[in-house]
Write a protein that holds these residues in place. Structure first.
Motif, short mmCIF file in Angstrom:
data_model
loop_
_atom_site.label_atom_id
_atom_site.label_comp_id
_atom_site.label_asym_id
_atom_site.label_seq_id
_atom_site.Cartn_x
_atom_site.Cartn_y
_atom_site.Cartn_z
N PRO A 45 -10.55 74.77 82.27
CA PRO A 45 -9.94 73.49 82.67
C PRO A 45 -9.44 72.68 81.49
O PRO A 45 -8.52 71.87 81.65
N GLU A 46 -10.02 72.89 80.30
CA GLU A 46 -9.56 72.14 79.13
C GLU A 46 -8.16 72.57 78.67
O GLU A 46 -7.48 71.83 77.96
N ILE A 47 -7.74 73.78 79.06
CA ILE A 47 -6.43 74.28 78.67
C ILE A 47 -5.54 74.38 79.90
O ILE A 47 -4.61 73.60 80.07
N GLN A 52 -1.41 75.38 78.06
CA GLN A 52 -0.79 76.54 77.42
C GLN A 52 0.69 76.30 77.18
O GLN A 52 1.24 76.72 76.16
N LEU A 53 1.34 75.62 78.10
CA LEU A 53 2.75 75.28 77.90
C LEU A 53 2.93 74.33 76.72
O LEU A 53 3.90 74.43 75.96
N LYS A 54 1.99 73.40 76.57
CA LYS A 54 2.05 72.49 75.41
C LYS A 54 1.89 73.27 74.11
O LYS A 54 2.59 73.01 73.12
N ILE A 247 -3.10 68.95 70.62
CA ILE A 247 -1.88 69.41 71.30
C ILE A 247 -2.06 69.40 72.81
O ILE A 247 -1.21 68.90 73.55
N THR A 248 -3.14 69.94 73.29
CA THR A 248 -3.33 70.09 74.74
C THR A 248 -3.64 68.76 75.42
O THR A 248 -3.54 68.66 76.64
N ALA A 249 -4.00 67.75 74.64
CA ALA A 249 -4.26 66.43 75.21
C ALA A 249 -3.01 65.56 75.21
O ALA A 249 -3.01 64.47 75.74
N ALA A 250 -1.94 66.03 74.60
CA ALA A 250 -0.79 65.18 74.31
C ALA A 250 0.27 65.24 75.40
O ALA A 250 0.69 66.31 75.81
N GLY A 251 0.68 64.06 75.85
CA GLY A 251 1.88 63.88 76.65
C GLY A 251 2.16 64.93 77.70
O GLY A 251 1.28 65.43 78.39
#
Length: 462
Positions: A45-47, A52-54, A247-251
């Motif tokens: 769930p964290e990714i 993955q797209l980010k 990265i995975t938390a961003a926008g």
């Protein structure tokens, strides 16, 4: 009618089945290869798919392809970061291999960037590699960093750390910074979240935490102080982890919206320290927010893009030169060849001389010149003038009886590279071991490295 259906329904169905079926467009956001390759993290769930797209759309710049950069690069590539920029102007040496895991014996003499690119392509050919076979400087830092979303500082000098941090503040980039020496390391994310200078909501920069550089003589490199491979490996892995989290938390997953680091909640800034031989090994230190008056990220910032590119921001001068040291006069120094000749002549004349090796005991035990005595530099640098001491230390007494004994014999001071030996010569003279100039005390220029290169190739290199 047949059971409520029109009599010709069979003909209609048969006609429909005979028509070619239009294939639905491929709407899968990842390729089959990507689903399979990243499946183990996609189901977390964290990714997930959006994370993955980010990662796929992200561009990460790794400055330094050494002990920190190698593990960070390997795990960022493995995770599927779309573009990796690799910055390093050095070549692979044999002494790198115990900790710089991307490089191999076959790559000795090759540019580190080329060696790392080959490793990444064999690990994950889906990752795009941008190569920069240069050292980062004020001339190229802003241009190099600008296209990237996150920057990793994997360098090992104060000058480069200040330069990279200042550049990231100017360009609004998060900076994942780590360092390691001997058995200890530390990790911090600077300028996260990135905000313009003067915005207190932004994360602190490197200058906020270290407004002044350490004294040049206090800076110890891995070559001088040593490094345990897994220690620097741990810190590089943590850099990769924090980069993936950022990265995975961003926008949005859309590449055009990736730079929005404002959306996720960001934890208060901390510095993570690691000590391999302590318990617990990890400690977290809470950091203060941006510092008022910081030269880089405050409203009164004096660091500008023009200052960087024009050269008026001299980071080398700001931090001071650590090597080479040049504090003795030519009369106080001899080359390795001159010392070898003097050693032979003194022996033939029946006279004697003293060789003082100021490396730490662990290095002295590895190898040393025959007949030398070991006075570790850590002890030398801690000594104070005997005239100001109420009680003279046992070490001071031992040195007095050892150095210059036997009626004014010359004293040659040696270290690994010829830097600490100069400081030691100056200290010995300040302590009066030269008898007011009656005893010659000097150092061997270039140290044991020069001895191996110019006199005795069999002397061990480490």
């Amino acid at each position: 009618m047949d059971g409520g259906f029109p009599s010709d329904w069979r003909n209609d169905v048969l006609a429909a089945l005979s028509q070619p079926v239009e294939e639905a467009p491929n709407t899968w956001p990842l390729t089959q290869q990507e689903y399979k390759r990243y499946g183990r993290q996609l189901i977390m769930p964290e990714i997930g798919l959006q994370g993955q797209l980010k990662l796929k759309n992200a561009k990460v710049l790794v400055i330094g392809v050494g002990g920190l950069g190698c593990p960070a690069i390997a795990y960022l590539a493995g995770a599927g970061v779309g573009t990796l920029g690799l910055v390093d102007g050095d070549v692979v040496e044999e002494s790198n291999l115990h900790r710089q895991i991307l490089h191999t014996v076959g790559g000795i003499g090759e540019a580190k960037v080329d060696s790392a690119r080959r490793f990444v392509k064999e690990l994950n050919p889906l990752v795009k590699i941008e190569e920069y076979k240069v050292r980062i400087s004020g001339d190229n830092a802003l241009q190099m960093i600008a296209p990237y979303d996150v920057v990793l500082d994997c360098t090992d000098t104060p000058a480069s750390r200040y330069l990279i941090s200042d550049s990231c503040v100017l360009l609004g980039k998060p900076l994942v910074s780590a360092s390691a020496l001997r058995t200890e390391g530390q990790l911090t994310i600077f300028n996260y979240p990135p905000r313009p200078a003067g915005d207190p909501a932004g994360g602190p920069c490197y200058r906020c935490i270290f407004p002044s550089p350490p004294p040049p003589e206090a800076v110890t490199s891995c070559g001088d102080g040593g490094i345990l491979g897994p220690v620097v490996g741990v810190m590089g892995l943590l850099q990769a982890l924090e980069t993936i989290k950022a990265i995975t938390a961003a926008g949005s997953a859309d590449a055009t919206a990736f730079s929005s680091f404002a959306e996720p909640a960001v934890n208060p800034p901390t510095m993570l320290t690691f000590s391999a031989y302590s318990s617990p090994q990890f400690r977290s230190i809470r950091l203060r927010p941006r510092k008022k008056g910081c030269a880089s990220c405050s409203a009164e910032a004096t660091v500008t893009a023009e200052a960087l590119t024009s050269g008026s921001m001299d980071y080398i001068q700001f931090c001071g030169l650590t090597h080479p040291v040049n504090i003795l006069t030519p009369k106080e120094r001899v080359s390795a060849l001159q010392y070898a000749e003097a050693r032979k002549n003194i022996s033939l004349s029946g006279k004697s001389h003293q060789v003082v090796d100021v490396r730490e005991k662990v290095q002295f035990d590895l190898c040393h010149l025959y007949g030398s005595i070991n006075v570790p530099f850590s002890i030398v640098s801690s000594l104070r003038n005997a005239t100001t001491e109420v009680v003279q230390t046992p070490v001071l007494q031992q040195l007095k009886t050892s150095i210059g004994k036997g009626g004014g014999e010359p004293v040659f001071v040696v270290c690994r590279l010829g830097n600490d030996s100069q400081v030691a010569v100056r200290k010995f003279k300040e302590l009066g071991f030269d008898g007011g100039g009656k005893i010659w005390i000097g150092d061997v220029r270039g140290g044991l490295k020069a001895w191996r290169e110019d006199v005795d190739p069999s002397f061990p290199e480490y």
